[in-house]
Motif scaffolding. Structure first.
Motif, PDB file in Angstrom:
ATOM      1  N   GLU A  29       0.856  -1.184   0.000  1.00 19.72           N
ATOM      2  CA  GLU A  29       0.000   0.000   0.000  1.00 19.72           C
ATOM      3  C   GLU A  29       0.893   1.236   0.000  1.00 19.72           C
ATOM      4  O   GLU A  29       2.013   1.210   0.512  1.00 19.72           O
ATOM      5  CB  GLU A  29      -0.894   0.019   1.239  1.00 19.72           C
ATOM      6  N   VAL A  30       0.382   2.316  -0.562  1.00 26.47           N
ATOM      7  CA  VAL A  30       1.142   3.572  -0.625  1.00 26.47           C
ATOM      8  C   VAL A  30       0.317   4.670   0.039  1.00 26.47           C
ATOM      9  O   VAL A  30      -0.881   4.789  -0.196  1.00 26.47           O
ATOM     10  CB  VAL A  30       1.460   3.946  -2.090  1.00 26.47           C
ATOM     11  N   PHE A  31       0.998   5.469   0.875  1.00 23.67           N
ATOM     12  CA  PHE A  31       0.340   6.552   1.601  1.00 23.67           C
ATOM     13  C   PHE A  31       1.104   7.855   1.397  1.00 23.67           C
ATOM     14  O   PHE A  31       2.334   7.864   1.326  1.00 23.67           O
ATOM     15  CB  PHE A  31       0.283   6.240   3.105  1.00 23.67           C
ATOM     16  N   ASP A  32       0.358   8.942   1.302  1.00 22.86           N
ATOM     17  CA  ASP A  32       0.948  10.281   1.269  1.00 22.86           C
ATOM     18  C   ASP A  32       0.922  10.822   2.695  1.00 22.86           C
ATOM     19  O   ASP A  32      -0.111  10.809   3.359  1.00 22.86           O
ATOM     20  CB  ASP A  32       0.154  11.208   0.348  1.00 22.86           C
ATOM     21  N   VAL A  33       2.079  11.287   3.173  1.00 21.75           N
ATOM     22  CA  VAL A  33       2.207  11.806   4.528  1.00 21.75           C
ATOM     23  C   VAL A  33       2.716  13.238   4.451  1.00 21.75           C
ATOM     24  O   VAL A  33       3.709  13.515   3.770  1.00 21.75           O
ATOM     25  CB  VAL A  33       3.193  10.933   5.352  1.00 21.75           C
ATOM     26  N   THR A  34       2.023  14.152   5.118  1.00 18.77           N
ATOM     27  CA  THR A  34       2.466  15.549   5.166  1.00 18.77           C
ATOM     28  C   THR A  34       2.491  16.019   6.616  1.00 18.77           C
ATOM     29  O   THR A  34       1.721  15.545   7.448  1.00 18.77           O
ATOM     30  CB  THR A  34       1.542  16.483   4.355  1.00 18.77           C
ATOM     31  N   PHE A  35       3.391  16.945   6.893  1.00 27.07           N
ATOM     32  CA  PHE A  35       3.476  17.557   8.219  1.00 27.07           C
ATOM     33  C   PHE A  35       3.896  19.005   8.058  1.00 27.07           C
ATOM     34  O   PHE A  35       4.722  19.330   7.203  1.00 27.07           O
ATOM     35  CB  PHE A  35       4.505  16.826   9.096  1.00 27.07           C
ATOM     36  N   THR A  41       8.493  21.285   7.628  1.00 27.97           N
ATOM     37  CA  THR A  41       7.503  20.660   6.754  1.00 27.97           C
ATOM     38  C   THR A  41       8.070  19.309   6.307  1.00 27.97           C
ATOM     39  O   THR A  41       9.291  19.144   6.201  1.00 27.97           O
ATOM     40  CB  THR A  41       7.198  21.500   5.490  1.00 27.97           C
ATOM     41  N   VAL A  42       7.187  18.359   6.080  1.00 24.01           N
ATOM     42  CA  VAL A  42       7.568  17.055   5.540  1.00 24.01           C
ATOM     43  C   VAL A  42       6.523  16.679   4.507  1.00 24.01           C
ATOM     44  O   VAL A  42       5.315  16.817   4.743  1.00 24.01           O
ATOM     45  CB  VAL A  42       7.636  15.965   6.634  1.00 24.01           C
ATOM     46  N   ASP A  43       6.980  16.228   3.353  1.00 21.34           N
ATOM     47  CA  ASP A  43       6.102  15.736   2.289  1.00 21.34           C
ATOM     48  C   ASP A  43       6.685  14.405   1.849  1.00 21.34           C
ATOM     49  O   ASP A  43       7.706  14.376   1.159  1.00 21.34           O
ATOM     50  CB  ASP A  43       6.061  16.738   1.133  1.00 21.34           C
ATOM     51  N   ALA A  44       6.055  13.305   2.260  1.00 24.46           N
ATOM     52  CA  ALA A  44       6.638  11.984   2.047  1.00 24.46           C
ATOM     53  C   ALA A  44       5.648  11.004   1.440  1.00 24.46           C
ATOM     54  O   ALA A  44       4.432  11.179   1.535  1.00 24.46           O
ATOM     55  CB  ALA A  44       7.146  11.427   3.373  1.00 24.46           C
ATOM     56  N   VAL A  45       6.203   9.974   0.822  1.00 29.10           N
ATOM     57  CA  VAL A  45       5.433   8.832   0.329  1.00 29.10           C
ATOM     58  C   VAL A  45       5.910   7.623   1.117  1.00 29.10           C
ATOM     59  O   VAL A  45       7.107   7.330   1.167  1.00 29.10           O
ATOM     60  CB  VAL A  45       5.641   8.617  -1.183  1.00 29.10           C
TER      61      VAL A  45
END
Length: 195
Positions: A29-35, A41-45
């Protein structure tokens, strides 16, 4: 007719063999994670595999900013003595505990969260400090702007299931079109043979 049947049989056998060889890839499964917080700031997969209703994190990529300075995520921190998720381990001199799990209902990190490395040499831990938060709300860091000793920063975090890429949608549509075409051809062949 024999050639068409042979091609269909070959395609079915090939699909079965491929699905047997790479069963874990189909389950990933793939999730988009932001903070986002005042300094970070974090923009991750995040990639993860299902496990008992939750998801064990197996990888993380992406980027972020630390006081306006860009960094790239270089990898997931996992416990070398327990390489199979969930990785309940410690990082940064034993100060952080992490389990690398995304919990469901709603999607969220717990108090342990996920730890990753960055190209600026720092460690980062995304986790939930306030358990009433439906996703997660905190970032712990060892970089210079976080004080270098694991300073927590409150902010806003979200975890969402990633939407398939256009190429994936194209393959799905072509697959359904192929099945429809085969059904149409089978349906029209008896009529031609009778005429």
């Amino acid at each position: 007719m024999i050639i068409r049947t042979s091609i269909l049989g070959f395609a079915t056998a090939t699909a079965f063999i491929i699905s047997s060889i790479v069963p874990n890839a189909a389950k990933a499964e793939v999730f988009d994670v932001t903070f986002s917080s005042a300094l970070y700031t974090v923009d991750a997969v995040v990639t993860a595999t299902p496990d008992g209703g939750n998801f064990d994190i197996t990888g993380i990529t992406g980027s972020g900013t630390s006081n306006g300075n860009l960094f790239s995520i270089t990898g997931l921190v996992s416990d070398p003595s327990n390489p199979t998720p969930p990785n309940t381990g410690t990082a940064a001199g034993g100060a952080w505990v992490y389990n690398d799990v995304i919990f469901t209902g709603p999607l969220r990190f717990d108090y342990n969260g996920v730890v990753f490395t960055a190209d600026n040499g720092a460690l980062y831990n995304l986790y939930t400090q306030n358990f009433n938060n439906p996703s997660f709300d905190s970032l712990l860091t060892t970089d210079q702007f976080g004080g270098g000793a694991g300073t927590a920063h409150l902010g806003t975090g979200t975890i969402t299931a990633a939407v398939p890429e256009p190429s994936t949608w194209a393959m799905i549509i072509l697959g359904f079109a192929g099945i429809g075409f085969m059904a149409y051809r089978r349906k029209s062949n008896p009529a031609l043979a009778a005429a």
